[in-house]
Design an enzyme around this catalytic site. Structure first.
Site, PDB file in Angstrom:
ATOM      1  N   GLY A 170       0.797  -0.931  -0.016  1.00  0.00           N
ATOM      2  CA  GLY A 170       0.095   0.063  -0.035  1.00  0.00           C
ATOM      3  C   GLY A 170       0.711   0.938  -0.120  1.00  0.00           C
ATOM      4  N   GLN A 227       2.887  10.248   1.161  1.00  0.00           N
ATOM      5  CA  GLN A 227       4.087   9.413   1.270  1.00  0.00           C
ATOM      6  C   GLN A 227       5.052   9.863   0.123  1.00  0.00           C
ATOM      7  OE1 GLN A 227       1.996   5.311   2.213  1.00  0.00           O
ATOM      8  NE2 GLN A 227       4.259   5.256   3.154  1.00  0.00           N
ATOM      9  N   CYS A 286       5.887   0.074   7.467  1.00  0.00           N
ATOM     10  CA  CYS A 286       5.454   1.339   6.482  1.00  0.00           C
ATOM     11  C   CYS A 286       6.492   1.889   5.703  1.00  0.00           C
ATOM     12  CB  CYS A 286       4.864   2.548   7.243  1.00  0.00           C
ATOM     13  SG  CYS A 286       4.588   3.983   6.492  1.00  0.00           S
ATOM     14  N   LEU A 287       6.300   1.686   4.298  1.00  0.00           N
ATOM     15  CA  LEU A 287       7.430   2.288   3.363  1.00  0.00           C
ATOM     16  C   LEU A 287       8.175   3.563   3.930  1.00  0.00           C
ATOM     17  CD1 LEU A 287       5.851   1.206   0.003  1.00  0.00           C
ATOM     18  CD2 LEU A 287       7.654   0.102   1.239  1.00  0.00           C
ATOM     19  N   HIS A 345      -4.760   1.442   7.126  1.00  0.00           N
ATOM     20  CA  HIS A 345      -3.086   1.959   7.485  1.00  0.00           C
ATOM     21  C   HIS A 345      -3.250   3.116   6.527  1.00  0.00           C
ATOM     22  CE1 HIS A 345       1.339   1.456   7.936  1.00  0.00           C
ATOM     23  NE2 HIS A 345       1.171   2.014   6.884  1.00  0.00           N
ATOM     24  N   GLU A 346      -3.665   3.172   5.348  1.00  0.00           N
ATOM     25  CA  GLU A 346      -3.379   3.892   4.108  1.00  0.00           C
ATOM     26  C   GLU A 346      -4.229   5.180   4.374  1.00  0.00           C
ATOM     27  OE1 GLU A 346      -0.657   3.857   2.525  1.00  0.00           O
ATOM     28  OE2 GLU A 346      -0.326   1.532   2.993  1.00  0.00           O
ATOM     29  N   HIS A 402      -2.859   7.270   6.831  1.00  0.00           N
ATOM     30  CA  HIS A 402      -1.838   8.402   6.194  1.00  0.00           C
ATOM     31  C   HIS A 402      -2.528   9.303   5.837  1.00  0.00           C
ATOM     32  CE1 HIS A 402       1.976   6.530   6.188  1.00  0.00           C
ATOM     33  NE2 HIS A 402       1.584   5.275   5.800  1.00  0.00           N
TER      34      HIS A 402
END
Length: 174
Positions: free
Chosen positions: A45, A50, A92-93, A134-135, A138
């Site tokens: 994701g 991000q 997380c990226l 999660h996304e 963000h």
């Protein structure tokens, strides 16, 4: 085009994103770039903030093996969440190589607009439910580490600050 992924702490990762008011070529290109960036990372994701774009767009694909199922969600909103909770070890990226158990609703119903401007609705369970929550977090300026205790959150933030310093040093050495 693969875009650079912001690393925590970055103030843009803590900001509320603006809704997308029109599906334009720019929004479609952003979605395509985000999918390419997510697959390259690799991740399941990625949210627009991000990659430094403060719009309510996320992409995800929780299929690890087999035929990919890329999804683009514009202006997503959770409209129902189960009382049942699940704990999943999240990463997380924007917080590379750091993982922690996070408790979230086991299932969620989400409404969003697709790239054709059509409103969609779907119930997600399992890893898909965890990922979409999660996304969406963000897009609301929230990171998975915000669910952790202050000591664990501080420890991860310090590691990310160190990582950013090391990466900056590597760039100046080149």
């Amino acid at each position: 085009m693969i875009r650079s992924i912001l690393i925590h702490p970055d103030p843009r990762l803590k900001k509320l994103c603006d809704p997308v008011t029109e599906i334009t070529g720019e929004v479609r290109q952003l979605a395509a770039d985000m999918l390419e960036t997510m697959y390259d990372a690799p991740g399941i994701g990625l949210a627009a903030p991000q990659v430094g774009v403060m719009r309510r767009v996320l992409v995800m694909d929780c299929i690890k093996e087999g035929t990919p199922e890329p999804m683009v969600l514009i202006n997503p909103a959770v409209i129902w969440a189960s009382e049942d909770q699940t704990v999943y070890e999240e990463g997380c990226l924007s917080i590379p190589d750091q993982y922690a158990d996070v408790k979230r609703p086991a299932e969620v119903q989400v409404r969003w607009t697709d790239l054709h401007g059509v409103e969609q609705e779907r119930q997600f369970a399992g890893i898909w439910a965890t990922c979409v929550q999660h996304e969406i977090d963000h897009l609301d300026g929230k990171l998975f580490i915000d669910y952790l205790g202050p000591l664990k959150r501080q420890m991860i933030t310090r590691k990310m600050e160190k990582l950013k310093r090391e990466r900056a040093r590597e760039l100046t050495v080149r």
